[in-house]
Write a protein that holds these residues in place. Structure first.
Motif, PDB file in Angstrom:
ATOM      1  N   GLY C 209      30.084 -13.305 -22.320  1.00 45.39           N
ATOM      2  CA  GLY C 209      28.858 -14.023 -22.684  1.00 45.39           C
ATOM      3  C   GLY C 209      27.811 -13.926 -21.591  1.00 45.39           C
ATOM      4  N   LEU C 210      28.231 -14.121 -20.350  1.00 48.51           N
ATOM      5  CA  LEU C 210      27.285 -14.050 -19.231  1.00 48.51           C
ATOM      6  C   LEU C 210      26.724 -12.639 -19.095  1.00 48.51           C
ATOM      7  N   LEU C 211      27.591 -11.649 -19.319  1.00 45.53           N
ATOM      8  CA  LEU C 211      27.104 -10.261 -19.246  1.00 45.53           C
ATOM      9  C   LEU C 211      26.062  -9.999 -20.321  1.00 45.53           C
ATOM     10  N   ILE C 212      26.298 -10.549 -21.523  1.00 46.71           N
ATOM     11  CA  ILE C 212      25.314 -10.365 -22.598  1.00 46.71           C
ATOM     12  C   ILE C 212      23.989 -11.009 -22.196  1.00 46.71           C
ATOM     13  N   GLY C 216      20.587  -9.150 -21.794  1.00 41.91           N
ATOM     14  CA  GLY C 216      19.419  -9.582 -22.572  1.00 41.91           C
ATOM     15  C   GLY C 216      18.204  -9.786 -21.699  1.00 41.91           C
ATOM     16  N   VAL C 217      18.423 -10.302 -20.503  1.00 47.88           N
ATOM     17  CA  VAL C 217      17.295 -10.516 -19.594  1.00 47.88           C
ATOM     18  C   VAL C 217      16.713  -9.178 -19.154  1.00 47.88           C
ATOM     19  N   PHE C 218      17.605  -8.221 -18.858  1.00 44.95           N
ATOM     20  CA  PHE C 218      17.110  -6.949 -18.339  1.00 44.95           C
ATOM     21  C   PHE C 218      16.511  -6.047 -19.430  1.00 44.95           C
ATOM     22  N   THR C 219      16.664  -6.441 -20.714  1.00 48.54           N
ATOM     23  CA  THR C 219      16.034  -5.615 -21.755  1.00 48.54           C
ATOM     24  C   THR C 219      14.528  -5.573 -21.607  1.00 48.54           C
ATOM     25  N   ILE C 435      19.379 -11.535 -27.952  1.00 49.73           N
ATOM     26  CA  ILE C 435      20.543 -11.119 -27.156  1.00 49.73           C
ATOM     27  C   ILE C 435      20.940 -12.237 -26.201  1.00 49.73           C
ATOM     28  N   VAL C 436      19.925 -12.824 -25.537  1.00 51.59           N
ATOM     29  CA  VAL C 436      20.211 -13.907 -24.592  1.00 51.59           C
ATOM     30  C   VAL C 436      20.877 -15.076 -25.317  1.00 51.59           C
ATOM     31  N   TYR C 437      20.343 -15.426 -26.485  1.00 51.92           N
ATOM     32  CA  TYR C 437      20.916 -16.551 -27.233  1.00 51.92           C
ATOM     33  C   TYR C 437      22.343 -16.229 -27.667  1.00 51.92           C
ATOM     34  N   THR C 438      22.572 -14.978 -28.094  1.00 52.10           N
ATOM     35  CA  THR C 438      23.930 -14.587 -28.462  1.00 52.10           C
ATOM     36  C   THR C 438      24.858 -14.782 -27.260  1.00 52.10           C
ATOM     37  N   GLY C 439      24.382 -14.334 -26.096  1.00 50.08           N
ATOM     38  CA  GLY C 439      25.173 -14.501 -24.872  1.00 50.08           C
ATOM     39  C   GLY C 439      25.484 -15.958 -24.602  1.00 50.08           C
TER      40      GLY C 439
END
Lengths: 400, 180, 501
Positions: C209-212, C216-219, C435-439
């Motif tokens: 989750g943290l990796l996602i 997501g942030v780096f997208t 993506i961030v929310y999914t994470g």
């Protein structure tokens, strides 16, 4: 009507907590404790628990009535937020104690909660209508969940502190004993600050320095420290002594730095006086007095309890203080993360407890080490909740 | 079994390290990207704007002359500071082929006219009504910013600070002397 | 867990073996790096792996991030200061310490090379730790034997036995556990019941989750995925947002306070319209906490300019001596005309300062482009005046005549003035948000797995007519104890209590 009800129940809660604190402290210091089985609730602590439940219930009613009156969750300013935090601490204690039956925990939780509640009352208590940024249902969701997480983590601190008092040999001059004594002193610093702030506010003390210059400073405590560049003794007098006695150092550059510096000086003096008086009464380090209360408690159980509180509080904190915060920030500010100081400190707190959990679960840290971490964790939380607002301002500054 | 484990370790480590370096590179490239600079030495981008008195003027109209393009606004204090120096330079060297184009950023005619009268400016004032020339074409960040264009129409120098008469003189003289 | 550690070590030892395929892979990896002796290559990858797989290293990274994050809260970050010039702001506001803070790059702590590097190190560590521990755990649980040695079962913290038992009792126990949602596997004289294997992987779920979230942030580095800007729009104005290819128009702004003194804002709202070219494509009454979403771009009511600006108004011209009205004219503060005609009189605008300042040293000038505090200087001429009368008019300074000690021939009176505000809208287009929310969701799910669910196992083994039953859980022994006893009551075994460690 609703407001009066709320005020009444708030008062009831306050005095219930006070009564519970007294009952618990008498219960653990009283003679009965030594005779009877330590695990068993004494007459006093049993009543302490009952009064505590009454207090929590009254505060729940106070919060609900205030909610009905204002039309929004009463967590929008410093007073509301801090008293809600106390509510979660007490609630967490009541629930956890129902399972673990560590009545002595009340002797720690009740005074801590009471102190914070007293401090909360220093801030303005009226219901103020919400500014647009707070007009969202996320206010209640985010703040209550975050506060609940912080309340549970506070229990971890109380249990950790008790653990340390049980296992540390306080008769000698060990470093651990000195640190513990210092921790207790810090608690009285907080108490001293609250007493001073409440006292001067109650007396209506206000002093406007530089009234006829561009930079006005409103002192709420007599200015022992004047703005840098002021002549000593030129401002005002207190009991015949001309003030200020010292100058605020020039490198303290913030606009309100002299006032903050002055408050710090008052607090240090107040805490030393308070500690000194208590020390004179006790005639020994306070840690020896307090450690007597917890003698004979099951240290392993306290250690487990301290960890358990983190295990329960950490996910709740993650949800409330980070995830919900991100979703709301995205909706209100247009960015889920802005590195606002409050946000950053929530992350710091989270990272801190992440380290705690890894050390405990993966490195096998137990007992003293993690207990000290739990105690220090309280300082982190305290800074997150109060320090950030007082010392650093940011997007959350409307919360004061 | 053994082969796979070890190979996947190598691949994972390599991918992770490459990805991290790539991300770091992208982040700092990305940050630098925001500062787009106009290349000096190349031909000055041409533009056409309305002048204060309602005519149309283009940079290309002044080919063969040395042009000082000055971006300014009346609310900008350093712009006000350097205006007399620019006017003085214009009056001194206009006969030798110096042209000054004062490009005003997004202000209205009446206040600009008042400003020009107060400062007794005699060079042409061009009205950049939507900042298109200043920001999109010449990438102006702070004002005042001035560009010096030689007789061939090449950008020679940029000054993003309030200029003195001496500075303008020293910059303009060789340009005027060249191509004689 | 101890068993698992042994297995990890074997995994690592296996990795020490040399073989051809590995070497080629590592040769690829080493390309571009400085040449390393062939024997050492294996060691490098291994030691990198072991470095990131180590718990102390992970904790150190977390600790460094914690400390690093606090540094960024000492003074406000550059994005939060009310000045476009950080190089002066920090010194001016915080003195020498502020200067040092800025010089060290701490004024943008969270985008410094070292902070980002720490985040990436954390990400690498999360991946490697999860593979290093998660995969062997998965394998060992997948391959766990049904039959355990009786001696081992006897050593379990939960242990019970039944004399004179057979396959029938064991099956009844199996049925009882099945009802409690255990998955049952049986062999000759042996039974394994297991539930909640997934919670054992909770920690790795959190890591994923943290990796996602980090991904997501780096997208936002992907071109076109991230754009953010603040636009200020006056009422009626249309502002193009070039990067996103549309324009925003402010069709009206409302501002309301709770109190007369205007100290506490009740609401500020904008009627906003989105234009593609000249085509209106979206409109919304924008309020705080409720953005307009147009093609993945969120448009937020973020702020407003509290100082009102003058829009337009009617100005009346009077003869000062007689106070006789001579007529009125309409004045547009944003774009005044050079000249106004009122009856027989002509008013020429000599000077117009939208935001006038009068300063001893700097003279008269305008402080901004916007008409916050307009100052107009008229030349008024008409019948009976040989010389035009030059006079100032400032709506914010009605007594300008007295202040300047001048004697004007005319009075100029505002009859109705419209003021207006500038609305501050924030634009944010961040395709990484889902993506961030999914994470976040995955992380929370992992937390629930770790802290609120358990992995429980019960083994049964028949030996010499005795049924030995052992139970194990990774947490909540009390709950497990109850379940264990309930299941065993089916075959009439007395309740037991779990052994303390």
């Amino acid at each position: 009507m609703m407001m009066q009800l709320s005020g009444f129940f708030f008062g009831t809660a306050f005095f219930s907590y006070l009564a519970a604190a007294i009952l618990y402290i008498v219960g653990v210091t009283g003679r009965k404790m030594k005779v009877e089985s330590k695990e068993k609730a004494t007459f006093w602590t049993k009543w302490g628990y009952i009064v505590m439940v009454i207090g929590v219930s009254s505060q729940a009613i106070a919060i609900i009535t205030r909610w009905v009156y204002g039309g929004f969750a009463p967590v929008s300013n410093m007073f509301e937020y801090m008293s809600f935090w106390v509510f979660t601490i007490m609630l967490a204690f009541v629930v956890i104690n129902a399972f673990y039956k560590v009545h002595v925990l009340g002797a720690f939780v009740a005074p801590v909660g009471l102190t914070i509640l007293a401090y909360a009352s220093v801030f303005p208590r009226d219901v103020k209508p919400l500014i647009p940024a707070l007009q969202s249902y996320w206010l209640s969701i985010h703040v209550t969940t975050a506060a609940l997480g912080e309340g549970i983590l506070t229990i971890s601190f109380a249990a950790g502190l008790m653990y340390l008092l049980v296992v540390t040999d306080v008769s000698g001059k060990s470093r651990a004993a000195k640190f513990l004594e210092f921790t207790i002193y810090l608690f009285f610093t907080l108490v001293a600050f609250i007493l001073l702030a409440t006292g001067f506010r109650g007396a209506g003390y206000e002093f406007l320095a530089g009234a006829n210059t561009g930079s006005q400073l409103l002192y709420r405590m007599p200015p022992l420290a004047g703005p840098s560049g002021t002549d000593l003794g030129s401002l005002t007098t207190m009991a015949g002594i001309p003030l200020p006695l010292i100058e605020t150092p020039g490198w303290m550059h913030g606009t309100n730095a002299p006032v903050g510096f002055n408050t710090v000086i008052w607090t240090i003096i107040g805490s030393l006086v308070l500690y000194g008086v208590l020390r004179l009464i006790a005639r020994k380090p306070l840690v020896r007095v307090i450690s007597k209360w917890v003698q004979g408690l099951d240290a392993e159980m306290l250690d487990e309890l301290s960890y358990r509180a983190v295990a329960i509080g950490y996910p709740v904190f993650t949800l409330g203080a980070l995830v919900f915060a991100m979703i709301w920030a995205q909706e209100a500010w247009g960015s889920y993360w802005s590195w606002d100081p409050k946000e950053t400190w929530a992350l710091i707190t989270w990272l801190y407890y992440t380290a705690y959990l890894h050390l405990r679960l993966r490195r096998g840290w137990e007992g003293t080490k993690t207990a000290w971490m739990a105690v220090a964790g309280f300082v982190v939380i305290l800074f997150l909740l109060v320090g950030v607002n007082l010392v650093i301002s940011g997007l959350h500054s409307y919360a004061t | 079994m053994e082969k796979r484990t070890d190979l996947s370790k190598v691949v994972t480590v390599v991918i992770l390290l490459l990805a991290s370096v790539g991300i770091l590179w992208a982040v700092f490239n990305f940050q630098n990207d925001e500062v787009v600079k106009l290349e000096l030495g190349g031909p000055a981008p041409d533009f056409t704007l309305q002048t204060l008195d309602g005519k149309m003027a283009s940079l290309s109209d002044y080919k063969g002359k040395v042009v000082l393009v000055n971006f300014w606004a009346s609310w900008c204090q350093p712009c006000r500071e350097e205006m007399p120096a620019i006017e003085q330079a214009y009056e001194t060297y206009k006969d030798q082929g110096l042209v000054v184009l004062g490009v005003n950023l997004k202000e209205k005619t009446v206040p600009v006219q008042g400003f020009v009268d107060n400062y007794k400016l005699t060079f042409p004032i061009l009205m950049d009504t939507d900042n298109a020339v200043a920001i999109d074409l010449y990438k102006v960040k702070p004002i005042p910013t001035s560009f010096f264009i030689d007789r061939e129409g090449n950008l020679v120098q940029k000054a993003d600070f309030p200029m003195t008469f001496e500075y303008i003189e020293n910059t303009v003289k060789p340009l005027l002397d060249a191509g004689r | 867990m101890r068993q698992l550690n042994n297995e990890e070590q074997t995994e690592n030892r296996k990795g020490q073996g040399t073989d051809h395929e590995n070497q080629t892979a590592q040769e690829n990896a080493a390309q571009g790096a400085r040449p390393v002796r062939p024997v050492r290559r294996k060691g490098i990858i291994e030691s990198i792996w072991d470095f990131f797989a180590s718990v102390p290293v992970g904790i150190t990274i977390i600790a460094l991030l914690t400390v690093g994050s606090t540094l960024g809260t000492i003074y406000p970050q550059e994005n939060a200061i009310p000045s476009p010039n950080p190089e002066f702001y920090y010194f001016d506001t915080y003195g020498k310490l502020g200067e040092i803070y800025f010089r060290l790059g701490l004024s943008h702590t969270y985008t410094t090379w070292w902070y980002l590097t720490l985040v990436l190190l954390l990400a690498i560590s999360l991946v490697i730790v999860s593979i290093d521990r998660g995969v062997p755990l998965y394998k060992s649980l997948k391959n766990q034997p049904v039959a355990r040695k009786v001696l081992a079962i006897r050593g379990d913290r939960l242990y019970a036995s039944k004399e004179a038992a057979g396959e029938e009792e064991m099956n009844r126990l199996g049925e009882a556990l099945k009802k409690r949602r255990y998955k049952i596997r049986t062999e000759q004289g042996a039974l394994l019941a297991e539930k909640g294997r997934l919670p054992r992987f909770g920690a790795y779920v959190i890591h994923i989750g943290l990796l996602i979230i980090i991904a997501g942030v780096f997208t936002r580095l992907i071109p076109g995925w991230y754009y953010t800007d603040m636009v200020w729009i006056k009422e009626g104005e249309r502002v193009p947002v070039k990067e996103l290819g549309f324009s925003l128009q402010n069709n009206g702004f409302e501002l309301e306070y709770y109190d007369q003194q205007q100290t506490r804002v009740k609401k500020y709202e904008t009627d906003v319209a989105v234009y593609e070219g000249d085509q209106e494509v979206a409109i919304k009454h924008l309020i705080v906490n409720d953005p307009l979403i147009y093609e993945n771009t969120y448009i937020f009511q973020n702020s407003f300019d509290p100082s009102p600006m003058f829009k337009d108004g009617e100005i009346q011209l009077l003869d000062k001596a007689t106070q006789k009205p001579l007529g009125t004219f309409h004045f547009d503060f944003e774009d005044p005309q050079p000249e106004y005609k009122v009856g027989d009189y002509t008013l020429k605008v000599v000077n117009y300062y939208p935001d006038i300042r009068v300063d001893k040293d700097m003279g008269i000038y305008t402080n901004s482009r916007e008409p916050y505090n307009p100052g107009i200087q008229f030349d008024i001429s008409g019948p009976g005046f040989a010389e035009p009368s030059r006079q100032w008019m400032m709506p914010m300074a009605p007594f300008v005549e007295q202040m300047l000690g001048a004697e004007y021939k005319f009075s100029l009176k505002f009859q109705q003035v419209d003021v207006f505000h500038m609305t501050g809208l924030k634009l944010n287009r961040d395709l990484g948000i889902p993506i961030v929310y999914t994470g976040c969701g995955v992380t929370l799910w992992g937390l629930v797995l770790v802290f609120y669910f358990q992995h429980r196992r019960v083994w049964a083994r028949l030996e010499d007519g005795v049924l030995h039953v052992g139970g194990h859980t990774n947490k909540n022994w009390l709950g497990m104890n109850k379940e264990f006893n309930r299941a065993l009551s089916v075959i009439d075994v007395e309740p037991v209590k779990f052994k303390k460690k």
